[in-house]
Motif scaffolding. Structure first.
Motif, PDB file in Angstrom:
ATOM      1  N   SER A 112       0.858  -1.180   0.000  1.00 51.62           N
ATOM      2  CA  SER A 112       0.000   0.000   0.000  1.00 51.62           C
ATOM      3  C   SER A 112       0.890   1.223   0.000  1.00 51.62           C
ATOM      4  O   SER A 112       1.550   1.530   0.997  1.00 51.62           O
ATOM      5  CB  SER A 112      -0.913   0.010   1.229  1.00 51.62           C
ATOM      6  OG  SER A 112      -1.626   1.236   1.298  1.00 51.62           O
ATOM      7  N   MET A 113       0.916   1.906  -1.155  1.00 53.57           N
ATOM      8  CA  MET A 113       1.741   3.103  -1.298  1.00 53.57           C
ATOM      9  C   MET A 113       0.884   4.366  -1.445  1.00 53.57           C
ATOM     10  O   MET A 113       1.408   5.472  -1.457  1.00 53.57           O
ATOM     11  CB  MET A 113       2.632   2.994  -2.539  1.00 53.57           C
ATOM     12  CG  MET A 113       3.641   1.871  -2.518  1.00 53.57           C
ATOM     13  SD  MET A 113       5.013   2.192  -1.400  1.00 53.57           S
ATOM     14  CE  MET A 113       4.717   0.901  -0.212  1.00 53.57           C
ATOM     15  N   GLN A 114      -0.447   4.185  -1.565  1.00 55.41           N
ATOM     16  CA  GLN A 114      -1.290   5.330  -1.900  1.00 55.41           C
ATOM     17  C   GLN A 114      -1.327   6.384  -0.806  1.00 55.41           C
ATOM     18  O   GLN A 114      -1.705   7.527  -1.051  1.00 55.41           O
ATOM     19  CB  GLN A 114      -2.724   4.883  -2.226  1.00 55.41           C
ATOM     20  CG  GLN A 114      -3.479   4.289  -1.050  1.00 55.41           C
ATOM     21  CD  GLN A 114      -3.353   2.784  -0.990  1.00 55.41           C
ATOM     22  OE1 GLN A 114      -2.372   2.234  -1.466  1.00 55.41           O
ATOM     23  NE2 GLN A 114      -4.348   2.131  -0.413  1.00 55.41           N
ATOM     24  N   GLN A 115      -0.951   6.017   0.426  1.00 56.90           N
ATOM     25  CA  GLN A 115      -0.962   6.996   1.500  1.00 56.90           C
ATOM     26  C   GLN A 115       0.296   7.867   1.512  1.00 56.90           C
ATOM     27  O   GLN A 115       0.402   8.786   2.313  1.00 56.90           O
ATOM     28  CB  GLN A 115      -1.111   6.288   2.852  1.00 56.90           C
ATOM     29  CG  GLN A 115      -2.358   5.421   2.964  1.00 56.90           C
ATOM     30  CD  GLN A 115      -3.643   6.160   2.667  1.00 56.90           C
ATOM     31  OE1 GLN A 115      -3.754   7.358   2.912  1.00 56.90           O
ATOM     32  NE2 GLN A 115      -4.606   5.459   2.112  1.00 56.90           N
ATOM     33  N   LEU A 116       1.262   7.532   0.651  1.00 59.82           N
ATOM     34  CA  LEU A 116       2.448   8.387   0.529  1.00 59.82           C
ATOM     35  C   LEU A 116       2.115   9.522  -0.433  1.00 59.82           C
ATOM     36  O   LEU A 116       2.149   9.353  -1.640  1.00 59.82           O
ATOM     37  CB  LEU A 116       3.644   7.583   0.013  1.00 59.82           C
ATOM     38  CG  LEU A 116       4.267   6.587   0.994  1.00 59.82           C
ATOM     39  CD1 LEU A 116       5.416   5.855   0.319  1.00 59.82           C
ATOM     40  CD2 LEU A 116       4.764   7.288   2.240  1.00 59.82           C
ATOM     41  N   HIS A 117       1.786  10.681   0.106  1.00 55.26           N
ATOM     42  CA  HIS A 117       1.335  11.795  -0.722  1.00 55.26           C
ATOM     43  C   HIS A 117       2.481  12.656  -1.238  1.00 55.26           C
ATOM     44  O   HIS A 117       2.263  13.659  -1.881  1.00 55.26           O
ATOM     45  CB  HIS A 117       0.357  12.668   0.079  1.00 55.26           C
ATOM     46  CG  HIS A 117      -0.908  11.941   0.414  1.00 55.26           C
ATOM     47  ND1 HIS A 117      -1.754  12.340   1.423  1.00 55.26           N
ATOM     48  CD2 HIS A 117      -1.472  10.826  -0.119  1.00 55.26           C
ATOM     49  CE1 HIS A 117      -2.784  11.518   1.489  1.00 55.26           C
ATOM     50  NE2 HIS A 117      -2.630  10.589   0.574  1.00 55.26           N
ATOM     51  N   LYS A 118       3.697  12.257  -0.930  1.00 58.70           N
ATOM     52  CA  LYS A 118       4.869  12.986  -1.411  1.00 58.70           C
ATOM     53  C   LYS A 118       5.797  12.012  -2.105  1.00 58.70           C
ATOM     54  O   LYS A 118       5.636  10.801  -1.997  1.00 58.70           O
ATOM     55  CB  LYS A 118       5.585  13.685  -0.249  1.00 58.70           C
ATOM     56  CG  LYS A 118       4.652  14.533   0.624  1.00 58.70           C
ATOM     57  CD  LYS A 118       5.430  15.199   1.731  1.00 58.70           C
ATOM     58  CE  LYS A 118       4.486  15.902   2.700  1.00 58.70           C
ATOM     59  NZ  LYS A 118       3.785  14.934   3.571  1.00 58.70           N
TER      60      LYS A 118
END
Length: 332
Positions: free
Chosen positions: A254-260
């Motif tokens: 799950s990478m979608q929570q990395l907003h940067k």
């Protein structure tokens, strides 16, 4: 070789704290700690890599390895294999990426939650990494990690301790969770991460060799050591995921929570080597035109010498012919 040795003699490595993760400046970027760089002309190429980044230093890394289980349904893992995993994980996070690592072995559920709570209550000054190797099971489409007592813990329960409301010092910095279970299908899992910013979860399932340990951990070490200086973290994980199709492990992320746009960055030794290579490449780049000009000059001189040699030979031949002609006239 002379240019390379000259560079090696001039090269003096810097002594400084080197960041692991950078975040590109953008509309939603949260300035953490402004990057500090010395504006040395010799380091210009290296500065260009990081000039538009904010630094997020390596922080704490908590590693938990469970190998001996009280539950008879959970087989014990070999000490030899676990020790290999431990050595590799320590090399990845402590030596290469320069995290402050804390290693715990054989923890029950309550002990895992206790140390997680203690870590979340600390003042963090850099990125946080949580690593656990243990047995697991899937309950209600969510991966559960097993304590040595056979009691499960959900990933979301662990991650909730590092949420904005529970761990304010980690707001705006990456929180990476690497969950490694053994011989368990991950296909039914639908969620591996809580819905908050700057969380990344990597779930891996694969075999564990009694001697060599986890194949994934071995591959992870090789991948970290060979990654380019500006490798984006999300791309790094995607490349690992692609490898899973060729290897014996299964992977869900799950990478979608990395907003940067976080970037994996090297430790001091790797940075020193990278700087040396840049200096060497710069010297080589400057030397190539000189070499080409030297070759051109040598060719011009060679042509002049050939022409001069030809003219000398012609003069000698002409002189000889004239001499022979004069001798023949004298005879007649």
């Amino acid at each position: 070789s002379s240019a390379k040795s000259a560079m090696a003699e001039r090269y003096q490595p810097e002594v400084e704290t080197v960041p692991l993760l950078h975040v590109e400046q953008g509309r939603d970027a949260v300035p953490l700690e402004p990057a500090q760089h010395e504006h040395d002309e010799e380091e210009e190429d290296f500065e260009n890599i990081t000039e538009n980044f904010y630094e997020c230093k390596p922080g704490r890394c908590l590693i938990i390895l469970n190998k001996v289980f009280d539950d008879e349904d959970l087989h014990n893992l070999s000490a030899g294999g676990i020790n290999r995993d431990l050595d590799r994980l320590d090399e990845i996070f402590a030596e290469t990426l320069e995290f402050k690592t804390v290693i715990k072995k054989d923890l029950k559920k309550d002990q895992i939650l206790d140390i997680v709570q203690r870590f979340s209550g600390r003042e963090h000054k850099g990125a946080f990494v949580f690593v656990i190797l243990s047995h697991g099971k899937v309950v209600n489409n969510e991966l559960n990690i097993m304590g040595t007592d056979g009691n499960p813990i959900t990933i979301s329960e662990i991650q909730s301790h590092f949420s904005e409301s529970n761990c304010s010092s980690l707001i705006g910095v990456p929180k990476i969770f690497l969950i490694h279970v053994f011989n368990l299908s991950l296909r039914e899992i639908t969620s591996v991460c809580i819905s908050e910013s700057d969380f990344a979860t990597i779930c891996v399932s694969g075999p564990h060799d009694d001697v060599h340990g986890s194949i994934f951990v071995k591959e992870l070490l090789e991948k970290v050591e060979t990654s380019p200086l500006d490798a984006h973290f999300s791309k790094f994980v995607e490349e690992l995921k692609e490898l899973s199709g060729e290897r014996e492990w299964e992977m869900k992320c799950s990478m979608q929570q990395l907003h940067k746009y976080y970037t994996i960055f090297m430790g001091k030794k790797q940075k020193e080597y990278a700087k040396f290579m840049m200096k060497y490449q710069r010297a080589l780049k400057n030397w190539i035109p000189l070499r080409e000009q030297t070759i051109a000059d040598v060719e011009i001189i060679t042509q002049k010498l050939i022409k001069h040699h030809r003219n000398v030979n012609i003069s000698r031949i002409t002189g000889s012919v004239t001499s022979i002609g004069g001798s023949a006239m004298a005879i007649t």
